[in-house]
Structures are given as structure tokens and as C-alpha cells.
Motif scaffolding. Structure first.
Motif: not given
Lengths: 432, 484
Positions: B195, B197-198, B204-205, B268, B270-271, B274-275, B277-279, B281-282
């Protein structure tokens, strides 16, 4: 037996063709050496050079791999004395066609495979298809040229999708895009089938939030793919790993729960081990599935770097200037090329089709039932509505034949056509 | 779905009962278990003594050499009136702990910051210079409902219109199951990150793309649990309220438990990781923080090198190193007491102290004035009269009204009666009313759909838009078939 003999003949014929091709290849016997700035030496045949970028064909465990190095990575080149010198202009592309050197910055286009926008679609095999990639090639050639200098950056944002589309996508990338363009993956999120698709691309960059992996195949309530099916997918990905120049152990740890470690030697070469202890860097633990983030991917040199913007990406790719083709459009971070514009529109339509196919099918059934319950003389208007619903389904599946498989369990386009014809006949019969 | 992990507690309890020593559970300290059982990774390294200054809430100040340290205690060798002694202090009593001080030196004005947050390190203090336009946004209410992309995006647009130089987002997301019960630290809902991520692309963009001069974005955190925890982590400048907490992701290792095959469940997890951790790191933070927040078996510790925190995987082996999370197994499973008192360490929840130690939080502040001082703009800022309060309030009010409206529309739909059913005009009128109600439902869903959770929709029997379309078409067919 007859079949076996015919297969052997066919195999021999292919072997002969392949062998002949190797003999005829201008650089077949050449041994060129690229000495990288970090001291690594790569031996093989230089097959392409553009603006200081070098593509060299090498063999790893008997498997051909093509690697690309940026001007920043290359220290020196030792060319084979017996081979014809590779001039800088014109040079030969991988397919043997000459590259015309043009002045000015190289042209580049961003092509999104998936999107974070709701309703824009991000599923491999649904909104991301080999068909879509093929359709864009003429548009891209129109914008980037056919001189081999054009750059296509696939910006990948996908949570995965259909297994059946991976090989098709990989083939288009390998056989169509990589021959025409410098092909780059810029990973926003590549999970499962999206990572498996990207794996054919040698040159991978991450966004800061990027993730890549979790490629375990499963169906239904998290039931793992097993036995021959699993073995087949593992083998497919070994071959795709060779296309991208990646050690197959990396993808294996993304597919099944095997550990992975690596050591980066003083020359900067990464040595991989399919266990948790042999390497100095633990990449994937026992009983876990690997997903890289930007940092872990960069650390083990899987990613060539992390870029948040096209400017940062350009620098990582080794350019001072790039001509990003397309127009600035509201809501987009990079210029939208004609190909990308088509791509976005196609994806939106397919995404809508996916959402509404069930609705069309429900409507058809309802309208058919209404027609059937009417006296013959008043059936026409219901049949017309049912036919309109059927046509919407036909258009949707024409745009995306995979919908037929997903929604109606029809494996081929022929089966799909037969299915539509059967529905048409039912409508015609109602009018009799 | 909220997972308070009852099964894990039962497991812990069962283990203790099996040992016949329930009391022992509370006595086994993870830190002691680790120091005795774990081989030293750096046995050859002889560490220099580290000095610390502790300012207590009572106003007392002590300085000395650190002997040992855990999450809750610090043992310091002090000298008072020439008499040397070792004293253990409770960190909860400390107002401020400053590491690597020179004995007798003044307190350093700047808190320690990690060297893995490049973005955070780049922001200069602004105690002088031209006035900075400060735009303030309060993010309060339920994450994903009141705190959602549309009003945040509108407020950011308003900030741009007002030429904001600095945007402060005060985040205090509700973390409760019902209005009477706040959820504890060990409650978790990892999947809410999707949620988030919306919302994160706004930071970030969209801001990088749409603002010519980039504003300084600051998050001041009071509460950011579950999905809300990811939102501030994409920004490099964070301050904590003294009661601040960030976490609620600790159920990842138990997600899908009992469903399907092991390694598909691992896929499930891991992915998802991954999401997340990415944010992180961002935002310029160490991805291992989110791993420690999410996975119970992940062991993470911190040491301080030249005053800067340095995370490492594994247990502490040297004095001064601090365990953040243990492996959450067997005797390391958090006890009920630890879970209730939020002192467990199976998964990491950032509070003001830990966040500051790790360099996630730049400082702990409880008032706007203190925040502006910490940000270095207290003398140079100027509040801009933005509309953020109205925007957020109008969204919250609108959402509340939309929920009521949807419930009423659903009820109205069921209540449509046909007077004199044998009358064609009446039947037609009733169908028209039904279609109008369904169209109204679609309108409300389109406007407010982002903030209506699947759970709420299911609980209130509100169908998705595509089903409403289907129902409308069905009514139209009925109408076509009807005869006068």
C-alpha cells in the motif's frame, strides 16, 4: 526408429551449418584480449565496437557468451595479429552488417516493461509480451536508426507472470533487440518471470529501489513446480543465463532454495559457489530464495550500477551525452518515444481487456440465455448484443492470445478460433 | 490482516514449560546467551577504550569508559572523587548518551550519523541565510485511508504553489485494531508495504521530476508502523518524537505459514523483502535494518567506529557492540513480558533511542520549535500559509462520508420496491432506480477507492466496479426482455 534417424540427420545438418558458419566467420580463429582497468583479462573474439564500447565473444565451459565492456572499464586491447584489424569506422556488428558512424550523441529510448501505475499492467505474458516487443522494433528503428548505435533501455517493473512467455521474450531480446541495439535493462522491480526475462541482457543497472529475483515457479496455493517440469525450467534458465553472461548458479538460487556465495578475487573477477561457505560473500542463505536489491546486486557485480535518473544512467553507461528520443510528457520522468507511446497504449488496452474479459463473457452468456428464452421473432436484438460481446472477446484475445489460455484454458490460437466459431454457430442456430 | 503471532508465543511458552522453568524464560538474556556461545569473529582486534557521556533525566551527568552495553543497559567505568568503580545504568533513565567523548570535553553538538546514509550526510545546517519557506503537513489517521496518495499529492502541489523550500511531514499513523486498542510493537502486517508503494513515488519520482528547485523534505515521526513504516524511509532526513516508533513488519518469517511448499513460501518472503529493502535503500539507509525489522531469524548487531554506527550480521563479540536482533529461536524467542514491554529483540522496532543510535533519526524532538532548531532553520524559517490542513481534513471527512454513502447505497439498492409489479412503468422505474444507485456506487468507488480497503469493502458487501458493471448490464437485459 525412422524418426530417430531423421532427427540425427537433422542434428548433423545443423552441426554442419554451425561448423561452416564458424569457419566462415571472419573472427572465428582470432584470439583478442581485453585487459580491463581492474586487471582482468578477457580473451575471445571482438565482434562489435561502437564508440569505445566493445563486445567480445568468449567461451565459458564450452558455452558461447557475449560480454560488453564500457570505455571506462577497458584498459587496453590486444588484437589477434592474424586477424584483420577491427577499424573504428565502419565496424561490423554482430550480424555482420556495417555500422555507420554518425556524428552527435547516440540515440536512446526508454521502453517500459510494466508500470507501477494502477491499471497500467505489469504481468509477463499479459501486458508484457514478445508480440509487443516485436511490434516496437520498426518504430524503434525509425527513431534510433538502423546503424547499430541505437540504445534501448528496458525499464522493468513487473511482479512476474506466465512461465510460457519467458522463452519467447528472451528469444526476441536475444535474436532481435541485441542484434539491432545496445540493449540495457534498468531494474525498477523484476520479480520472478520478470527477472527471468531480463536475464538475457548482459548489461543490467538497478534503480535505488530495484529488486530482482524470487523466480520460484508455482501454481495455486503456493504449490511448487516439481519433477520434470521444474528440471525443464532450471535448464531453460541455464541457457538464458548463458545469453546474459551470468553464472547459472545465480538464477538457480533465485529459483530453488539452494545457497550461494562468492568471492571477488584481486582482479575483480567474481567466483561463484553453490553453497553458503566456500565464498567470502554469502549471497543466499540455506533454505532461502535469492532476491537482489540494488546494493547486493552491485556488490557482487551482477548490477553495473545504480541510477535513479536517466542522467545517472547515461553516466553509468559511459556516455557524456545521449539523445533520448521522444517528447516530454506530463507525468513521465523521461521522454516518451513513439515506440514507448505505442507500448503504453497497448499495455493499457490489454490491461483493460484482462479486467473486462470476464464481464464480456458473463454478458454473452446472459444475452444468449435471454435470446434463447425469447420467441424466434424477437431474438434478433439479444443475439446482436451477444454477438457484440463475443466480438469484444475476440478483439481482446486477438490483441493478447494468452488471455484465451488464462480465461478459457485454450492452449493454441487454433483452439481459440474454434471456440469462437462454436459460439458463433450457437448464435446462428438460435436464429434458425 | 494483523498478525500478533500467537503461535510463536505458544511455541515459546511450550518450550519453557517443557524445560519446567517458566521463570527461566525471563532470565535468559539474549545478550548473555550470545556472548557465551558465539565465537569471536574479531578476536585479534584489540579495541581502544571508548568513552561515553550520559546525561540523565534527573540532570546528573556521568562520563567514563564503556565496559559493556546492551539494548537496555550500559556499564561504565567511572571515577568519582578519585575512586574508580564500575556502575551499570538503565538506558531508560538516560536523556542523552554521547559516545566517544573526550573525558571532560564539551558535548558535541552533532549527533553521530551512520556512514551508510550518503543522502542524509549531504544536508547542510541552515542557521543563517535567506528565509526558508516552511510548509507543514500533518499525516494522521489510518495509513492507506486518511494517509493516502491523493491528499498527500494535493498537499505537495500546494507546497509547490506556495514556493516551499522545506516540507515537514509529521507522521503519526494510527496503529490499532479498533478505536480502543492500540496495537503493540510485536503486532505486524508486512504486506501493507504494498500500500505504501502507491504513495512513495510522490517522494521518489514526482517531486524530483516536477520541482525545479528540490525542496528539503523532512519526516518527523511519532508512529509509523506496518505499511506506514516504509513511507518515511524513502526520505533521507528523519527526526523522531521521543515516543516515536517505526516497525510492525515482523511477521514476514511467518507469512503463509502452513500453506503450500516451503520454498514457494520463501519466494514470497524474498520478493516482499526485496521490495521493502529497495525503498529503504532509496532513502539512503542500510537495507539490513528492514531485514532485521522483518525476519525473526535475522541476527543484526551494531558497533561504533569513530563514533559512527556500523551494522554487522551476527552477535556482538566485543564490548561496546550492541545486539539489535537475535535469531528468535528457542531460548531467544521473546518472552511474553518482553513482548508486552516492547523490549524484545526477535525483530527490530525503531524507537527514538535506537533510531538515533543507528543514524536513522537525526535527533529526538518533541515540539515543532525543537524540530526547527534540530534542523538548523529556527532563525531562518517562515511558515507559509498553505492549505495542507484543509486538504487532509477534507479528504478524511470526504472518506468518512463516502463510507456512509456506500453503505446507504447498498441498503437502498436492496430496498428498491416495485409498486404494483404488474405495471410495466413501475418495473421500469424500479430498474432505473437500481441502475442509478449502482452508478452512484461506481462514482463513489472511483473517487475514494484508493482508501477503501478490500477488508472494508468485503465487510460491507460492496462489490468491485467490474461486478457493478455486470449487474447494470443484467438489469438492462431484464428491461429489454420485459413487455408492457
Amino acid at each position: 526408429m525412422k524418426h530417430l534417424v531423421r532427427s540425427l540427420h537433422a542434428s548433423l545438418a545443423w552441426l554442419l551449418v554451425a561448423f561452416a558458419a564458424i569457419l566462415c566467420s571472419p573472427g572465428a580463429l582470432a584470439v583478442d584480449k581485453i585487459v580491463l582497468k581492474d586487471g582482468t583479462t578477457v580473451e575471445g573474439t571482438i565482434v562489435r565496437e561502437v564508440d569505445g564500447f566493445i563486445w567480445i565473444k568468449t567461451q565459458v565451459a564450452g558455452v558461447d557468451q557475449e560480454k560488453m565492456f564500457t570505455p571506462q572499464e577497458v584498459g587496453s586491447i590486444v588484437r589477434d595479429a592474424a586477424a584483420a584489424p577491427v577499424s573504428s569506422d565502419p565496424v561490423l556488428r554482430a550480424d555482420g552488417r556495417p555500422v555507420i558512424s554518425l556524428s552527435g550523441a547516440p540515440k536512446a529510448a526508454i521502453i517500459t516493461l510494466g508500470s507501477r501505475e494502477r491499471g497500467h499492467g505489469d504481468t509477463i505474458g499479459i501486458e508484457i509480451q514478445a508480440f509487443e516487443l516485436k511490434e516496437m522494433i520498426p518504430l524503434l528503428e525509425d527513431e534510433l536508426g538502423t546503424d547499430g548505435k541505437g540504445i534501448v533501455v528496458f525499464r522493468i517493473t513487473s511482479g512476474g507472470g506466465l512461465l510460457l512467455e519467458i522463452q519467447r521474450l528472451s528469444d526476441v531480446i536475444q535474436n532481435e533487440y541485441k542484434k539491432r541495439f545496445r540493449t540495457v535493462a534498468w531494474i525498477d522491480s523484476a520479480i520472478s518471470a520478470a527477472a527471468m526475462t531480463s536475464h538475457a541482457i548482459e548489461e543490467i543497472y538497478f534503480t535505488p529501489q530495484g529488486n530482482y529475483g524470487a523466480c520460484t515457479g508455482y501454481s495455486g496455493a503456493l504449490v511448487a513446480m516439481k519433477g520434470r517440469g521444474l528440471e525443464g525450467v532450471l535448464y531453460m534458465m541455464e541457457k538464458i543465463s548463458a545469453r546474459g553472461g551470468y553464472n547459472p548458479m545465480i538464477m538457480r538460487s533465485m529459483q530453488i532454495d539452494v545457497p550461494l556465495s562468492c568471492t571477488i578475487d584481486p582482479n575483480g573477477e567474481v567466483h561463484w559457489y553453490q553453497d553458503a561457505t566456500s565464498g567470502e560473500i554469502l549471497v543466499n542463505r540455506e533454505k532461502e530464495i535469492l532476491t537482489f536489491n540494488a546494493e547486493t546486486a552491485r556488490r557482487v557485480k551482477f548490477s553495473r550500477g545504480t541510477a535513479n535518473t536517466i542522467d545517472e544512467l547515461k553516466t553509468l553507461m559511459g556516455y557524456k551525452e545521449l539523445d533520448w528520443v521522444g517528447k516530454k510528457e506530463k507525468g513521465y520522468t523521461w521522454p516518451i518515444s513513439k515506440a514507448e507511446k505505442w507500448n503504453i497504449a497497448w499495455r493499457l488496452k490489454v490491461s483493460e481487456d484482462q479486467d473486462r474479459l470476464n464481464l464480456y463473457w458473463a454478458a454473452f452468456q446472459r444475452e444468449y440465455a435471454a435470446a434463447a428464452s425469447e420467441p424466434r421473432e424477437t431474438r434478433g436484438r439479444f443475439i446482436n448484443k451477444a454477438r457484440a460481446s463475443l466480438n469484444k472477446m475476440r478483439e481482446a484475445t486477438k490483441r493478447n492470445p494468452n488471455l484465451g489460455l488464462l480465461e478459457f484454458n485454450l492452449l493454441t490460437e487454433e483452439e481459440l478460433q474454434e471456440w469462437f466459431e462454436a459460439r458463433e454457430k450457437e448464435l446462428r442456430d438460435l436464429m434458425k | 490482516m494483523i498478525d500478533t503471532r500467537p503461535s510463536r508465543f505458544m511455541r515459546a511458552a511450550a518450550l519453557c514449560v517443557a524445560a519446567g522453568t517458566l521463570a527461566l524464560c525471563g532470565l535468559i538474556s539474549p545478550a548473555s546467551a550470545q556472548t557465551s556461545g558465539t565465537p569471536s569473529a574479531k578476536q585479534g582486534d584489540k579495541k581502544e577504550p571508548r568513552f561515553v557521556r550520559v546525561i540523565f533525566r534527573s540532570g546528573r551527568v556521568i562520563e567514563g569508559e564503556i565496559v559493556s552495553e546492551s539494548t537496555t543497559k550500559i556499564r561504565v567505568k567511572i571515577s568519582e572523587s578519585g575512586i574508580k568503580s564500575e556502575v551499570e545504568y538503565d538506558k531508560a533513565e538516560a536523556l542523552k548518551i554521547t559516545y566517544d567523548v573526550k573525558p571532560g570535553a564539551e558535548v558535541a553538538p552533532e549527533a553521530t550519523k551512520p556512514d551508510y546514509t550518503p543522502a542524509a550526510a549531504a544536508i547542510p545546517p541552515e542557521s543563517t541565510g535567506p528565509r526558508k519557506n516552511l510548509y507543514w503537513i500533518d499525516l494522521e489517521g489510518k495509513f492507506g485511508e486518511e494517509i493516502t496518495q491523493t491528499p498527500i499529492r494535493d498537499a505537495i502541489k500546494d507546497a509547490k504553489k506556495n514556493k516551499a523550500d522545506v516540507i515537514v511531514l509529521y507522521l503519526n499513523a494510527d496503529f490499532s485494531q479498533n478505536p480502543l486498542e492500540q496495537l503493540p510493537d510485536d503486532a505486524a502486517n508486512f504486506d501493507e508495504i504494498f500500500r505504501a508503494e502507491d504513495i512513495v513515488p510522490i517522494f521518489t519520482q514526482e517531486i524530483p521530476r516536477e520541482w525545479e528547485t528540490q525542496p528539503r523534505i523532512v519526516f518527523w515521526l511519532r508512529q509509523a508502523m506496518a505499511g506506514a513504516s516504509l513511507l518515511p524511509m524513502v526520505c533521507p532526513e528523519i527526526y523522531f518524537h521521543s515516543e516515536g516508533r517505526v516497525g510492525g513488519l515482523g511477521n514476514l518469517s511467518f507469512i503463509f505459514e502452513g500453506v503450500g511448499d516451503d520454498f514457494v513460501r520463501e519466494k514470497q518472503r524474498s520478493l516482499r523483502l526485496g521490495h521493502a529493502e529497495g525503498w529503504v535503500l532509496a532513502g539512503g539507509y542500510d537495507y539490513r535494518l528492514v531485514r532485521a525489522m522483518a525476519r525473526a531469524e535475522y541476527v543484526l548487531s551494531v558497533r561504533y567506529v569513530n563514533g559512527k554506527p556500523e551494522l554487522f550480521e551476527g552477535y556482538p563479540t566485543e564490548p561496546g557492540e550492541e545486539l539489535l536482533t537475535d535469531d528468535g529461536k528457542e531460548s531467544n524467542i521473546d518472552s511474553l513480558r518482553e513482548r508486552v514491554t516492547a523490549t524484545g529483540n526477535d525483530v527490530l522496532t525503531l524507537n527514538a533511542r535506537v533510531a538515533k543510535l543507528l543514524g536513522v533519526s537525526r535527533d529526538t524532538v518533541d515540539t515543532k520549535e525543537d524540530l526547527l532548531v534540530a534542523m538548523g532553520i529556527d532563525r531562518t524559517y517562515k511558515d507559509v500559509p498553505g492549505r495542507s490542513k484543509q486538504i487532509m481534513k477534507s479528504w478524511a471527512d470526504g472518506l468518512s462520508s463516502a463510507k456512509r454513502e456506500l453503505k446507504k447505497l447498498y441498503q437502498d439498492f436492496g430496498d428498491v420496491q416495485v409498486d404494483q409489479p404488474d405495471n410495466y412503468a413501475n418495473r421500469t422505474k424500479a430498474r432505473g432506480t437500481r441502475i442509478r444507485i449502482l452508478e452512484d456506487m461506481k462514482r463513489v468507488l472511483r473517487r475514494w477507492g484508493e482508501a477503501l480497503s478490500r477488508r472494508w469493502l468485503q465487510e460491507n458487501n460492496i462489490p468491485p466496479e467490474v461486478e457493478i458493471d455486470n449487474a447494470i448490464e443484467a438489469i438492462k437485459i431484464q428491461q429489454m426482455k420485459d413487455r408492457r
